[in-house]
Scaffold this active site. Structure first.
Site, mmCIF file in Angstrom:
data_model
loop_
_atom_site.group_PDB
_atom_site.id
_atom_site.type_symbol
_atom_site.label_atom_id
_atom_site.label_comp_id
_atom_site.label_asym_id
_atom_site.label_seq_id
_atom_site.Cartn_x
_atom_site.Cartn_y
_atom_site.Cartn_z
ATOM 1 N N ASP A 69 0.862 -1.165 0.000
ATOM 2 C CA ASP A 69 0.000 0.000 0.000
ATOM 3 C C ASP A 69 0.910 1.230 0.000
ATOM 4 O O ASP A 69 1.790 1.348 0.853
ATOM 5 C CB ASP A 69 -0.891 -0.010 1.244
ATOM 6 C CG ASP A 69 -1.964 1.069 1.155
ATOM 7 O OD1 ASP A 69 -1.628 2.212 0.758
ATOM 8 O OD2 ASP A 69 -3.122 0.772 1.445
ATOM 9 N N ASP A 118 -7.388 5.424 -8.146
ATOM 10 C CA ASP A 118 -8.742 5.250 -7.606
ATOM 11 C C ASP A 118 -9.274 6.601 -7.107
ATOM 12 O O ASP A 118 -8.570 7.322 -6.403
ATOM 13 C CB ASP A 118 -8.721 4.243 -6.451
ATOM 14 C CG ASP A 118 -8.372 2.846 -6.943
ATOM 15 O OD1 ASP A 118 -8.564 2.566 -8.141
ATOM 16 O OD2 ASP A 118 -7.890 2.026 -6.137
ATOM 17 N N LYS A 121 -15.798 9.604 -1.714
ATOM 18 C CA LYS A 121 -16.304 10.188 -0.458
ATOM 19 C C LYS A 121 -15.271 11.140 0.132
ATOM 20 O O LYS A 121 -14.081 10.797 0.217
ATOM 21 C CB LYS A 121 -16.609 9.073 0.556
ATOM 22 C CG LYS A 121 -17.818 8.264 0.165
ATOM 23 C CD LYS A 121 -18.187 7.241 1.218
ATOM 24 C CE LYS A 121 -19.371 6.450 0.714
ATOM 25 N NZ LYS A 121 -19.338 5.060 1.120
ATOM 26 N N THR A 143 -2.342 3.474 -20.891
ATOM 27 C CA THR A 143 -2.477 2.486 -19.826
ATOM 28 C C THR A 143 -3.706 1.618 -20.170
ATOM 29 O O THR A 143 -4.468 1.936 -21.084
ATOM 30 C CB THR A 143 -2.683 3.155 -18.449
ATOM 31 O OG1 THR A 143 -4.057 3.544 -18.327
ATOM 32 C CG2 THR A 143 -1.783 4.355 -18.258
ATOM 33 N N GLU A 144 -3.862 0.572 -19.368
ATOM 34 C CA GLU A 144 -5.020 -0.299 -19.590
ATOM 35 C C GLU A 144 -6.340 0.469 -19.445
ATOM 36 O O GLU A 144 -7.235 0.372 -20.286
ATOM 37 C CB GLU A 144 -4.966 -1.383 -18.536
ATOM 38 C CG GLU A 144 -5.783 -2.569 -18.855
ATOM 39 C CD GLU A 144 -5.028 -3.804 -18.413
ATOM 40 O OE1 GLU A 144 -4.511 -3.787 -17.288
ATOM 41 O OE2 GLU A 144 -4.979 -4.755 -19.191
HETATM 42 N N1 SAM Z 1 -2.572 2.358 -13.517
HETATM 43 C C1 SAM Z 1 -3.393 1.325 -14.108
HETATM 44 C C2 SAM Z 1 -4.052 1.828 -15.356
HETATM 45 O O1 SAM Z 1 -4.047 3.044 -15.600
HETATM 46 O O2 SAM Z 1 -4.556 0.995 -16.139
HETATM 47 C C3 SAM Z 1 -4.430 0.783 -13.109
HETATM 48 C C4 SAM Z 1 -5.496 1.750 -12.696
HETATM 49 S S1 SAM Z 1 -6.572 1.078 -11.432
HETATM 50 C C5 SAM Z 1 -7.958 2.075 -11.494
HETATM 51 C C6 SAM Z 1 -5.802 1.640 -9.943
HETATM 52 C C7 SAM Z 1 -4.800 0.633 -9.371
HETATM 53 O O3 SAM Z 1 -4.097 1.245 -8.293
HETATM 54 C C8 SAM Z 1 -5.435 -0.628 -8.823
HETATM 55 O O4 SAM Z 1 -4.805 -1.766 -9.341
HETATM 56 C C9 SAM Z 1 -5.258 -0.503 -7.312
HETATM 57 O O5 SAM Z 1 -5.133 -1.751 -6.671
HETATM 58 C C10 SAM Z 1 -3.997 0.324 -7.224
HETATM 59 N N2 SAM Z 1 -3.903 1.123 -5.988
HETATM 60 C C11 SAM Z 1 -4.850 1.976 -5.530
HETATM 61 N N3 SAM Z 1 -4.467 2.538 -4.376
HETATM 62 C C12 SAM Z 1 -3.240 2.030 -4.112
HETATM 63 C C13 SAM Z 1 -2.319 2.217 -3.047
HETATM 64 N N4 SAM Z 1 -2.597 3.016 -2.006
HETATM 65 N N5 SAM Z 1 -1.149 1.554 -3.077
HETATM 66 C C14 SAM Z 1 -0.884 0.705 -4.110
HETATM 67 N N6 SAM Z 1 -1.709 0.484 -5.141
HETATM 68 C C15 SAM Z 1 -2.874 1.137 -5.148
#
Ligand code: SAM
Length: 212
Positions: free
Chosen positions: A95, A117, A121, A192-193
């Site tokens: 994390d 993400d 909220k 990105t994806e």
């Molecule tokens: N960056 C990729 C893309 O643009 O396709 C993935 C986007 S996805 C919406 C966000 C990713 O960030 C998820 O796989 C999530 O698990 C990861 N993530 C979110 N908060 C995180 C954190 N605090 N530490 C590590 N990973 C995190």
């Protein structure tokens, strides 16, 4: 991105030598793990790793580290490396709340946040990766002249991210509200994806490049 929990993902990730299990131990010494003195770029919230894998393939003279919270997601990035390994890409499952414990002062040349993400909220605002709380963490290890690049299709999150800059002591170098139609900023853009998914639905992509 939270893929369904894949059975055995945690173990598979932990047994893969490309995943650094105790990254705090390498703080200030990441170049030794790559065996060279190349610049180091980090993507936080990497997801399945499409962007970083392509960047590492195009730029063999740059080292990359992908940080991802979930094993089931990180596993997908590792599968790409099984098919065609790259020597300039490593991974950390963690994390990012503790990211400043992993890199030494000035150790990182650049940071990528892609489709972070949104945590819609208000009480979760501190969890947003472009929040002032996270900018303060990045400040501790991004080198003085280093930049952070952030892309999203989420207008609310992007507006929030722009508002966070000044209170955290950062400034925008470049901003676009339609990356794919911005000739200058779109040049060399690696999708990105999530970017592929949302831009194919017609959503504009927002991007900033910031520095302190
Ligand atoms: N960056 C990729 C893309 O643009 O396709 C993935 C986007 S996805 C919406 C966000 C990713 O960030 C998820 O796989 C999530 O698990 C990861 N993530 C979110 N908060 C995180 C954190 N605090 N530490 C590590 N990973 C995190």
């Amino acid at each position: 991105m939270r893929l369904k929990n894949i059975k055995g993902a945690r173990e598979a990730v932990e047994h893969n030598p490309l995943v650094i299990l105790e990254p705090e131990g390498l703080k200030g010494r990441w170049r030794e793990s790559f065996g060279n003195n190349h610049p180091l770029y980090v993507e936080i919230g990497m997801g399945k790793g499409k962007f970083l894998y392509e960047m590492a393939g195009i730029n063999p003279g740059i080292n990359y580290i992908g940080i991802e919270k979930y094993s089931s997601v990180l596993l997908r990035a590792l599968q790409r490396m099984d098919e065609k390994p790259l020597s300039n890409l490593l991974f950390i499952r963690m994390d990012a709340e503790n990211v400043e414990k992993v890199f030494g002062e000035g150790e990182v040349d650049g940071i990528y946040l892609n489709f972070s993400d949104p945590w819609p909220k208000e009480r979760h605002a501190k969890r947003r990766l472009p929040s002032r709380e996270f900018l303060k963490r990045y400040d501790k290890f991004l080198k003085k002249e280093g930049v952070l690049e952030f892309k999203t299709d989420n207008k609310g999150l992007f507006d929030f991210a722009l508002e966070e800059l000044s209170p955290a002591g950062w400034e925008a170098v470049k901003v676009t509200f339609d990356l794919h139609n911005d000739k200058e900023m779109a040049e060399g853009n690696i999708m990105t994806e999530y970017e592929e998914k949302f831009s194919s639905k017609g959503n504009p992509i927002y991007k900033y490049i910031i520095r302190r």
